[in-house]
Motif scaffolding. Structure first.
Motif: not given
Length: 334
Positions: A103-120
């Protein structure tokens, strides 16, 4: 701190539970401390940015938990419950806190990638929550304690009902439900495309689990989520983070071994001071600027926190700091 605490102090001295929240008339403490620390230790900025191993860690836990669910498809319910409490709960709570990290975008620099990973990461949890969690959690950071905005704080109804050892025990057992449902009742937000995407993907995984492996496999995942969020050592962080045991402090850190399994969410003062630093590096903040943290109250056991919360007659849902300030004044101070 600028809080209204005279009545609270008298109630604590008498050993009775409070009938109102702590009230503060100043801004939350983390923004000002962040500025002070950065002015003295600008090198902390080098800790900002994503955790390069976040995806691999999440993928490993998701794979292990889904495999465990399929492995238990023909087991009896008692075995499923035992495995869920002593094993699956740790994995699903790890994924819940991975979603917190994302939720703090701490896996990828691109926010949308973090959102997809969150769904995963959401998949083994069994219930769609990743996208909705981010909306409310970021408000908790930006408007910590602001009345009617910070949905991390128990509702007035919860606080009025939970007043003794028995009701506090039930509340702790069901705290994940209160945590998840509270914002939907008190401050509902209209769902968007991402919420529906989260929902569809989650329902598809749940349906596939039932179709190929049966209800017991899905039941294991749901049980792992439920028991891991209740009377469980991992769930102690829900209480330890912001429940006020010391009227001069509203955020508390935990420096114990479970940080290794929880994305170091125990470093909670450090996290609120620097939400752009991944959990894997939060310990370095305390190492660099110890004088800002060593004097603060902290914990070494989440289980002990749960015990103290239940058994201390002066502590309950009212033991939270609220701010009687407007959202506009918070924005101006940023």
């Amino acid at each position: 701190m600028g809080y209204e605490g005279k009545g609270r102090a008298e109630e604590e001295e008498e050993g009775v539970m409070a009938t109102d929240f702590f009230w503060s008339y100043t801004d939350e403490p983390h923004a000002s401390r962040r500025r002070q620390i950065l002015s003295q230790y600008p090198q902390i900025k080098h800790l900002f940015g994503p955790d390069p191993f976040a995806f691999l860690k999440i993928a490993a836990v998701v794979s292990l938990q889904l495999w465990t669910a399929t492995f238990l498809c023909n087991s009896d319910w008692l075995k499923i419950l035992i495995v869920a409490y002593f094993f699956g709960s740790f994995l699903n709570h790890n994924l819940f806190l991975a979603i917190h990290e994302l939720s703090h975008n701490l896996a990828f620099s691109t926010p949308v990638y973090n959102r997809w990973l969150g769904i995963f990461a959401n998949l083994p949890i069994g219930v769609p929550m990743s996208v909705t969690f981010q909306k409310y959690h970021l408000e908790h950071h930006r408007y910590q304690g602001v009345d009617g905005v910070d949905m991390d704080i128990p509702s007035q109804t919860e606080a009025n009902l939970v007043k003794n050892v028995v009701s506090k025990s039930i509340w702790v057992l069901l705290q994940l439900f209160f945590y998840a449902l509270r914002p939907l009742f008190l401050k509902p937000k209209p769902p968007g495309l991402w919420e529906f995407t989260n929902l569809i993907i989650q329902v598809a995984l749940d349906a596939a689990m039932v179709y190929f492996w049966g209800w017991k496999s899905l039941g294991y995942l749901i049980l792992s989520t439920f028991v891991g969020g209740g009377m469980h050592p991992m769930a102690g962080h829900f209480i330890s983070e912001h429940y006020v045991f010391n009227s001069d402090q509203e955020t508390y850190s935990y420096y114990g071994p479970l940080n290794m399994m929880t994305w170091s969410v125990g470093y909670h003062n450090e996290h609120h001071d620097f939400p752009r630093i991944p959990g894997s590096k939060l310990y370095k903040v305390k190492e660099i600027a110890p004088e800002y943290y060593n004097h603060l109250d902290s914990y070494k056991s989440w289980s002990q926190v749960i015990y103290m919360y239940i058994m201390d007659r002066t502590v309950g849902p009212f033991s939270r700091m609220k701010r009687n300030i407007s959202v506009k004044s918070v924005k101006k101070s940023e």
